[in-house]
Design an enzyme around this catalytic site. Sequence first.
Site, PDB file in Angstrom:
ATOM      1  N   GLY A  14       0.842  -1.192   0.000  1.00 21.09           N
ATOM      2  CA  GLY A  14       0.000   0.000   0.000  1.00 21.09           C
ATOM      3  C   GLY A  14       0.870   1.231   0.000  1.00 21.09           C
TER       4      GLY A  14
ATOM      5  NE  ARG B  82       6.888  10.790   2.834  1.00 21.27           N
ATOM      6  CZ  ARG B  82       7.567   9.686   2.565  1.00 21.27           C
ATOM      7  NH1 ARG B  82       6.963   8.517   2.578  1.00 21.27           N
ATOM      8  NH2 ARG B  82       8.848   9.731   2.279  1.00 21.27           N
TER       9      ARG B  82
ATOM     10  CG  ASP C 166      10.201   0.635   5.322  1.00 22.48           C
ATOM     11  OD1 ASP C 166       9.841   0.642   4.119  1.00 22.48           O
ATOM     12  OD2 ASP C 166       9.550   1.206   6.216  1.00 22.48           O
TER      13      ASP C 166
ATOM     14  CE1 TYR D 161       9.199   7.634   5.927  1.00 19.24           C
ATOM     15  CE2 TYR D 161       8.217   9.760   6.408  1.00 19.24           C
ATOM     16  CZ  TYR D 161       8.081   8.420   6.115  1.00 19.24           C
ATOM     17  OH  TYR D 161       6.839   7.867   6.030  1.00 19.24           O
TER      18      TYR D 161
ATOM     19  CB  THR E 241       4.161  -1.268  10.037  1.00 12.73           C
ATOM     20  OG1 THR E 241       4.997  -0.949   8.923  1.00 12.73           O
ATOM     21  CG2 THR E 241       5.009  -1.811  11.162  1.00 12.73           C
ATOM     22  CB  THR E 242      -0.737  -0.902  12.240  1.00 16.31           C
ATOM     23  OG1 THR E 242       0.028   0.274  12.498  1.00 16.31           O
ATOM     24  CG2 THR E 242      -1.716  -1.139  13.365  1.00 16.31           C
TER      25      THR E 242
END
Length: 191
Positions: free
Chosen positions: A12, A127, A38, A132, A19-20
């Site tokens: 997605g 985001r 990742d 990051y 991740t959840t």
Amino acid sequence: MARNYFLIGISGTTNSGKTTAVKKLCATFPGATAMCQDFYFLDPRDERLEMVPQRDHANWEKLSAMDMKSMVNHVHKWIQNQQTKGNNSTSFLFIEGILIFNYGPLARLFDKKYFITIDKQTCKDRRSERVYIPADPPWYFEEVVWPMYNLNLQELREQNDICFLNGAQDHGKLVNTIQEDINVLLNKSQS
């Protein structure tokens, strides 16, 4: 003979809840392992990174920003380990990432594929709350993240085995949908 392992892909857009979902699924299915795309991003100094035209910043939304061969090798090692275990218990490998279905050698390995969608504003809002390394420049979402998401998503339209899920729905319901689907897969493999 019943199979003793399954590979489930959860993809997605960035910050869609992949991740959840994987964490919840691993807690539900005994013997489950998680793998995150990742962890295969190249080092920010790697010469193979493609730069955004007219910007001094790498494009992290492309397959070329990841060591996909290494990822696939790790998946094959996991499969080999499962095949040598015997059939006493069933193992699951949940693999999540934004481009896991865009790389053919990996996409072909999945028993089930799920793609979580969210709208642009939700994605941008989520985001903006994340940090990051390297940091996103202010222009990165509009010029790179969202256009690349749409381009990468378009590549997937030819794969008719992907189940698209609305990430705006209640996350518990989304995970339950995946759980029920995996249970059907499991029951079919044991009959």
